[in-house]
Design a protein around this motif. Structure first.
Motif, PDB file in Angstrom:
ATOM      1  N   LEU A 163      -2.128  -2.427  -9.008  1.00  0.00           N
ATOM      2  CA  LEU A 163      -1.749  -3.540  -8.141  1.00  0.00           C
ATOM      3  C   LEU A 163      -2.925  -4.417  -7.731  1.00  0.00           C
ATOM      4  O   LEU A 163      -2.730  -5.470  -7.136  1.00  0.00           O
ATOM      5  CB  LEU A 163      -1.057  -3.005  -6.880  1.00  0.00           C
ATOM      6  CG  LEU A 163       0.233  -2.215  -7.087  1.00  0.00           C
ATOM      7  CD1 LEU A 163       0.832  -1.818  -5.745  1.00  0.00           C
ATOM      8  CD2 LEU A 163       1.246  -3.017  -7.906  1.00  0.00           C
ATOM      9  N   ARG A 164      -4.107  -4.003  -8.052  1.00  0.00           N
ATOM     10  CA  ARG A 164      -5.304  -4.731  -7.619  1.00  0.00           C
ATOM     11  C   ARG A 164      -5.295  -6.152  -8.173  1.00  0.00           C
ATOM     12  O   ARG A 164      -5.096  -6.380  -9.367  1.00  0.00           O
ATOM     13  CB  ARG A 164      -6.558  -3.995  -8.075  1.00  0.00           C
ATOM     14  CG  ARG A 164      -7.855  -4.496  -7.465  1.00  0.00           C
ATOM     15  CD  ARG A 164      -8.998  -3.578  -7.807  1.00  0.00           C
ATOM     16  NE  ARG A 164      -8.786  -2.232  -7.259  1.00  0.00           N
ATOM     17  CZ  ARG A 164      -9.549  -1.178  -7.559  1.00  0.00           C
ATOM     18  NH1 ARG A 164     -10.545  -1.316  -8.415  1.00  0.00           N
ATOM     19  NH2 ARG A 164      -9.309  -0.010  -7.020  1.00  0.00           N
ATOM     20  N   GLY A 196       6.573   2.194   5.264  1.00  0.00           N
ATOM     21  CA  GLY A 196       6.276   1.246   6.328  1.00  0.00           C
ATOM     22  C   GLY A 196       5.637  -0.028   5.827  1.00  0.00           C
ATOM     23  O   GLY A 196       4.861  -0.676   6.550  1.00  0.00           O
ATOM     24  N   LEU A 197       5.961  -0.431   4.597  1.00  0.00           N
ATOM     25  CA  LEU A 197       5.352  -1.610   3.988  1.00  0.00           C
ATOM     26  C   LEU A 197       6.402  -2.687   3.743  1.00  0.00           C
ATOM     27  O   LEU A 197       7.497  -2.397   3.253  1.00  0.00           O
ATOM     28  CB  LEU A 197       4.675  -1.238   2.667  1.00  0.00           C
ATOM     29  CG  LEU A 197       3.516  -0.249   2.771  1.00  0.00           C
ATOM     30  CD1 LEU A 197       3.072   0.200   1.388  1.00  0.00           C
ATOM     31  CD2 LEU A 197       2.352  -0.884   3.536  1.00  0.00           C
ATOM     32  N   GLY A 204      -1.340  -6.862  -4.071  1.00  0.00           N
ATOM     33  CA  GLY A 204      -2.752  -6.503  -4.052  1.00  0.00           C
ATOM     34  C   GLY A 204      -3.299  -6.191  -2.677  1.00  0.00           C
ATOM     35  O   GLY A 204      -4.399  -5.630  -2.562  1.00  0.00           O
ATOM     36  N   SER A 205      -2.526  -6.499  -1.638  1.00  0.00           N
ATOM     37  CA  SER A 205      -3.030  -6.289  -0.278  1.00  0.00           C
ATOM     38  C   SER A 205      -3.055  -4.826   0.127  1.00  0.00           C
ATOM     39  O   SER A 205      -3.640  -4.481   1.151  1.00  0.00           O
ATOM     40  CB  SER A 205      -2.182  -7.075   0.726  1.00  0.00           C
ATOM     41  OG  SER A 205      -0.869  -6.542   0.812  1.00  0.00           O
ATOM     42  N   ILE A 206      -2.406  -3.945  -0.656  1.00  0.00           N
ATOM     43  CA  ILE A 206      -2.442  -2.521  -0.311  1.00  0.00           C
ATOM     44  C   ILE A 206      -3.559  -1.797  -1.055  1.00  0.00           C
ATOM     45  O   ILE A 206      -3.692  -0.584  -0.952  1.00  0.00           O
ATOM     46  CB  ILE A 206      -1.095  -1.822  -0.573  1.00  0.00           C
ATOM     47  CG1 ILE A 206      -0.857  -1.620  -2.075  1.00  0.00           C
ATOM     48  CG2 ILE A 206       0.066  -2.583   0.054  1.00  0.00           C
ATOM     49  CD1 ILE A 206       0.270  -0.646  -2.374  1.00  0.00           C
ATOM     50  N   THR A 207      -4.367  -2.544  -1.823  1.00  0.00           N
ATOM     51  CA  THR A 207      -5.425  -1.928  -2.620  1.00  0.00           C
ATOM     52  C   THR A 207      -6.789  -2.173  -1.968  1.00  0.00           C
ATOM     53  O   THR A 207      -6.929  -2.982  -1.048  1.00  0.00           O
ATOM     54  CB  THR A 207      -5.443  -2.493  -4.051  1.00  0.00           C
ATOM     55  OG1 THR A 207      -5.865  -3.872  -4.018  1.00  0.00           O
ATOM     56  CG2 THR A 207      -4.060  -2.411  -4.672  1.00  0.00           C
ATOM     57  N   ALA A 217      -1.701   2.709  -0.178  1.00  0.00           N
ATOM     58  CA  ALA A 217      -1.380   3.135  -1.543  1.00  0.00           C
ATOM     59  C   ALA A 217      -0.947   4.594  -1.564  1.00  0.00           C
ATOM     60  O   ALA A 217      -0.025   4.979  -2.305  1.00  0.00           O
ATOM     61  CB  ALA A 217      -2.581   2.920  -2.465  1.00  0.00           C
ATOM     62  N   GLU A 218      -1.590   5.423  -0.760  1.00  0.00           N
ATOM     63  CA  GLU A 218      -1.215   6.835  -0.694  1.00  0.00           C
ATOM     64  C   GLU A 218       0.190   7.002  -0.122  1.00  0.00           C
ATOM     65  O   GLU A 218       1.004   7.774  -0.654  1.00  0.00           O
ATOM     66  CB  GLU A 218      -2.230   7.608   0.146  1.00  0.00           C
ATOM     67  CG  GLU A 218      -3.607   7.721  -0.511  1.00  0.00           C
ATOM     68  CD  GLU A 218      -4.601   8.447   0.372  1.00  0.00           C
ATOM     69  OE1 GLU A 218      -4.226   8.795   1.526  1.00  0.00           O
ATOM     70  OE2 GLU A 218      -5.741   8.676  -0.077  1.00  0.00           O
ATOM     71  N   ARG A 219       0.489   6.277   0.964  1.00  0.00           N
ATOM     72  CA  ARG A 219       1.818   6.380   1.573  1.00  0.00           C
ATOM     73  C   ARG A 219       2.905   5.921   0.607  1.00  0.00           C
ATOM     74  O   ARG A 219       3.963   6.533   0.505  1.00  0.00           O
ATOM     75  CB  ARG A 219       1.886   5.538   2.853  1.00  0.00           C
ATOM     76  CG  ARG A 219       1.118   6.068   4.021  1.00  0.00           C
ATOM     77  CD  ARG A 219       1.688   5.574   5.361  1.00  0.00           C
ATOM     78  NE  ARG A 219       2.077   4.181   5.333  1.00  0.00           N
ATOM     79  CZ  ARG A 219       1.366   3.178   5.854  1.00  0.00           C
ATOM     80  NH1 ARG A 219       0.191   3.430   6.411  1.00  0.00           N
ATOM     81  NH2 ARG A 219       1.811   1.939   5.821  1.00  0.00           N
TER      82      ARG A 219
END
Length: 293
Positions: A163-164, A196-197, A204-207, A217-219
């Motif tokens: 996703l980056r 919760g996203l 890319g904002s979760i990377t 990313a883990e969640r």
């Protein structure tokens, strides 16, 4: 369209009747479904042993003893019915009678062991084809497919890398089959809520730019794996046309947190939000604007 848990449920239902059995007869009652059947389809199946029954994304894969794979896709409304003399009914909790619309019984397999497997598809969006096993990975149907959401390859590090730099909405990225193969609309909504996203946020904002993957990313990885595993255990969701091979309905829809629950209170403990519905890429997205950020 049946999603991965529904397809896996069908695979598990078909396996006792197909795996290790022989095609005594195969009859295609029309020349095509979504696509034409391959040349000599019936002839190439008759007498062949099924050495294994697998799944890749939303495709069912029956390996044959000559190195060929029977690829089957359920499309929008396809289903299989297994019948055999003396078989007891296994109705399940939400049993519905098997379809008696013989006009939609398009393919009939007679297997050794006195089993008959009938493929029924009112909308005819499903299809079947034959592909050499050693060419499967490079076949247009499979080339470029991403990792399985139930496999060990899907972890936070993979998702962070995949996703980056992507600016598309997070939910759209999850539905990209080149990233995660077989993840569909229902379970993307459910996984995002568990994590919760927001489905609107940039993928890319979760990377992270460097280092180990972050908490988001883990969640999300954990949520995807958990929701798919629970849905498979429950026998799928059975929205609209889906039935298990024994004729019964799955029941994961009773565990939905947000999908198809527009206007209902968010089930997250302590959250006072209301489940909302938006349209993304022509598909309904259900989420809680209060706790999904």
């Amino acid at each position: 369209m049946p999603e991965l848990p529904e397809v896996e449920t069908v695979r598990r239902g078909l396996e006792p009747a197909m795996s290790g059995a022989r095609f005594v007869d195969a009859v295609a009652r029309r020349p095509d479904l979504r696509f034409p059947f391959p040349d000599r389809f019936e002839e190439r199946l008759k007498g062949r042993d099924v050495t294994g029954l697998g799944r890749r994304a939303k495709y069912l894969l029956a390996d044959l003893d000559d190195g060929t794979v029977l690829v089957m896709h359920l499309g929008m409304s396809g289903s299989f019915r297994i019948e055999g003399a003396g078989d007891p009914e296994m109705p399940g909790v939400f049993h519905h009678d098997r379809s008696k619309a013989a006009a939609h019984d398009h393919v009939v397999f007679t297997m050794s062991g006195d089993k008959t497997i009938t493929y029924n598809d009112p909308r005819r969006f499903g299809f079947m084809t034959l592909v050499p096993r050693n060419e499967l990975d490079d076949h247009p149907l499979f080339k470029g497919l991403g990792v399985e959401p139930v496999g060990n390859r899907l972890d936070a590090a993979y998702l962070d890398q995949a996703l980056r730099g992507r600016f598309m909405p997070l939910k759209a990225a999850l539905l990209d089959q080149r990233i995660i193969a077989g993840l569909g609309n229902i379970y993307a909504c459910e996984a995002l809520h568990r994590a919760g996203l927001s489905p609107r946020r940039e993928a890319g904002s979760i990377t992270r730019k460097r280092g180990a993957p972050g908490l988001r990313a883990e969640r999300l990885t954990e949520a995807i794996r958990a929701v798919i595993a629970e849905a498979i255990e429950a026998g799928g969701s059975s929205l609209r046309d889906h039935r298990q091979t024994d004729g019964s309905l799955g029941y994961f829809q009773h565990r939905f947190r947000v999908y198809d629950r527009e206007g209902e209170p968010c089930p997250t403990p302590g959250c006072t939000g209301i489940v909302a519905r938006i349209v993304q890429s022509g598909r309904s997205t259900f989420y809680c604007p209060a706790c999904q950020r």
